[in-house]
Scaffold this active site. Structure first.
Site, PDB file in Angstrom:
ATOM      1  N   CYS A 224       0.813  -1.222   0.000  1.00  0.00           N
ATOM      2  CA  CYS A 224       0.000   0.000   0.000  1.00  0.00           C
ATOM      3  C   CYS A 224       0.843   1.267   0.000  1.00  0.00           C
ATOM      4  O   CYS A 224       0.300   2.371  -0.118  1.00  0.00           O
ATOM      5  CB  CYS A 224      -0.949   0.008   1.207  1.00  0.00           C
ATOM      6  SG  CYS A 224      -0.109  -0.003   2.807  1.00  0.00           S
TER       7      CYS A 224
ATOM      8  N   ASP B  18       2.499   2.598   2.468  1.00  0.00           N
ATOM      9  CA  ASP B  18       2.646   3.215   3.785  1.00  0.00           C
ATOM     10  C   ASP B  18       3.973   2.792   4.415  1.00  0.00           C
ATOM     11  O   ASP B  18       4.534   1.750   4.074  1.00  0.00           O
ATOM     12  CB  ASP B  18       1.495   2.804   4.713  1.00  0.00           C
ATOM     13  CG  ASP B  18       0.162   3.400   4.291  1.00  0.00           C
ATOM     14  OD1 ASP B  18       0.172   4.281   3.412  1.00  0.00           O
ATOM     15  OD2 ASP B  18      -0.877   2.969   4.816  1.00  0.00           O
TER      16      ASP B  18
ATOM     17  N   CYS C 241      -1.758   6.743   5.438  1.00  0.00           N
ATOM     18  CA  CYS C 241      -3.120   7.206   5.674  1.00  0.00           C
ATOM     19  C   CYS C 241      -3.385   7.432   7.162  1.00  0.00           C
ATOM     20  O   CYS C 241      -2.566   7.103   8.022  1.00  0.00           O
ATOM     21  CB  CYS C 241      -4.110   6.182   5.122  1.00  0.00           C
ATOM     22  SG  CYS C 241      -4.089   4.605   6.008  1.00  0.00           S
TER      23      CYS C 241
ATOM     24  N   CYS D  68      -3.552  -2.051   8.043  1.00  0.00           N
ATOM     25  CA  CYS D  68      -2.677  -1.011   8.589  1.00  0.00           C
ATOM     26  C   CYS D  68      -2.053  -1.444   9.912  1.00  0.00           C
ATOM     27  O   CYS D  68      -0.923  -1.062  10.228  1.00  0.00           O
ATOM     28  CB  CYS D  68      -3.464   0.288   8.780  1.00  0.00           C
ATOM     29  SG  CYS D  68      -3.953   1.084   7.230  1.00  0.00           S
TER      30      CYS D  68
END
Length: 332
Positions: A54, A56, A81, A131
């Site tokens: 992703c 991140d 995010c 996440c």
């Protein structure tokens, strides 16, 4: 404009208040300098982890007391995010005050549960569950630096999805917690299988030891068995039908009555709950000493993919445990 406000409202309703507060005002964001760690009599550890799936990334700072191995302070920087920020914020909070050997036991599910407002209500929408996996991995990186070992030293879980770094234990837990029934739901909740897709089923570009389709089938079978009361508290024997005999010694008529009693008490209510049912068509003694019980599924069970797998296994297990290990259930 009104429609847009409604959409935003619905989206935010999927995030706990804790997550929303942490997105806007993270308590543990920042860094620890060498001077600050030294002033506390601690060793500074800085670990990085980036999720290629992703984009991140997170940097974790630990100030560890070398005499006690206790993490005196923990900070983070996150590049991603809002959910990644919140997950990292709670991850740092969970680390602080723990020994390194205990902090490394913190899992992504621990992080997600810490962010919940209510114990049984997920803190984030399913597509954001991954996440917290990043927070889980950066802890291992930090611990490996401090102890001078490879990060894999701490891996007591089998990683099923390498892209999203999702373990076998996490997938099983998420299936159970959320009562998942499809591979698509597993992907939605954990991101496992969302990227290269090799872990979904055999035949992908990379061979895997575990596949989501098999994990789902196995876990659902276990859930079905537990749901139907695989281990029965009360045993039914010939004495329940006026005979001082074991089940195998009963007449077929009384065996049928005993089977019907168990099904009515332990099995049928659970099938009815999901819109299904079954009926007993016949009972026969086979040449190999087995007692074959022929059944026909009804309602939702008739077209259910689990009727010849997990559900059948669960029904047979209940009858074996409660009545006789020689019972064999045969769907028609």
């Amino acid at each position: 404009m009104a429609k847009g406000n409604l959409i935003n409202k619905n989206i935010w309703a999927e995030y706990s208040k804790k997550v929303q507060d942490s997105m806007n005002n993270p308590k543990n964001m920042g860094e620890i300098t060498s001077e600050q760690a030294e002033a506390m009599g601690c060793k500074l550890i800085v670990a990085d982890f980036g999720a290629e799936s992703c984009g991140d990334a997170v940097r974790l700072y630990w100030a560890v007391d070398p005499n006690s191995d206790i993490i005196k302070d923990a900070k983070f920087k996150s590049f991603g995010c809002g959910t990644a920020i919140a997950s990292s914020d709670y991850m740092a909070e969970l680390c602080r005050g723990k020994k390194v050997e205990d902090a490394v036991k913190i899992t992504n599910l621990d992080v997600e549960r810490a962010m919940r407002d209510e114990p049984d209500t997920p803190a984030v929408p399913p597509q954001k569950m991954h996440c917290s996996v990043m927070a889980y991995d950066v802890i291992k990186r930090a611990a490996s630096q401090y102890l001078g070992v490879d990060p894999e030293h701490f891996e007591d879980q089998i990683i099923v999805c390498e892209c999203a770094r999702v373990s076998l234990g996490t997938i099983k837990d998420v299936i159970r917690i959320n009562n998942l029934t499809t591979v698509e739901q597993i992907t939605e909740y954990t991101k496992a299988g969302a990227f290269c897709k090799s872990c979904i089923k055999p035949g992908g570009h990379e061979k895997r030891e575990y596949y989501l389709v098999d994990i789902l089938a196995e876990t659902r079978a276990q859930m079905e068995a537990e749901h139907l009361g695989k281990i029965a508290d009360a045993k039914i024997s010939g004495a329940d039908f006026g005979d001082d005999l074991s089940f195998d010694e009963l007449t077929m008529v009384k065996q049928l009555k005993a089977i019907e009693a168990v099904i009515d008490e332990q099995i049928r209510p659970m099938l009815n709950f999901d819109g299904g049912d079954l009926e007993i068509l016949d009972i026969q003694k086979s040449n190999d000493g087995k007692i074959d019980v022929y059944i026909r599924y009804m309602g939702a069970c008739g077209g259910c993919a689990h009727s010849s797998g997990g559900t059948l296994y669960a029904i047979e297990s209940v009858l074996n445990e409660t009545l006789s290990p020689n019972i064999r259930v045969m769907p028609v």
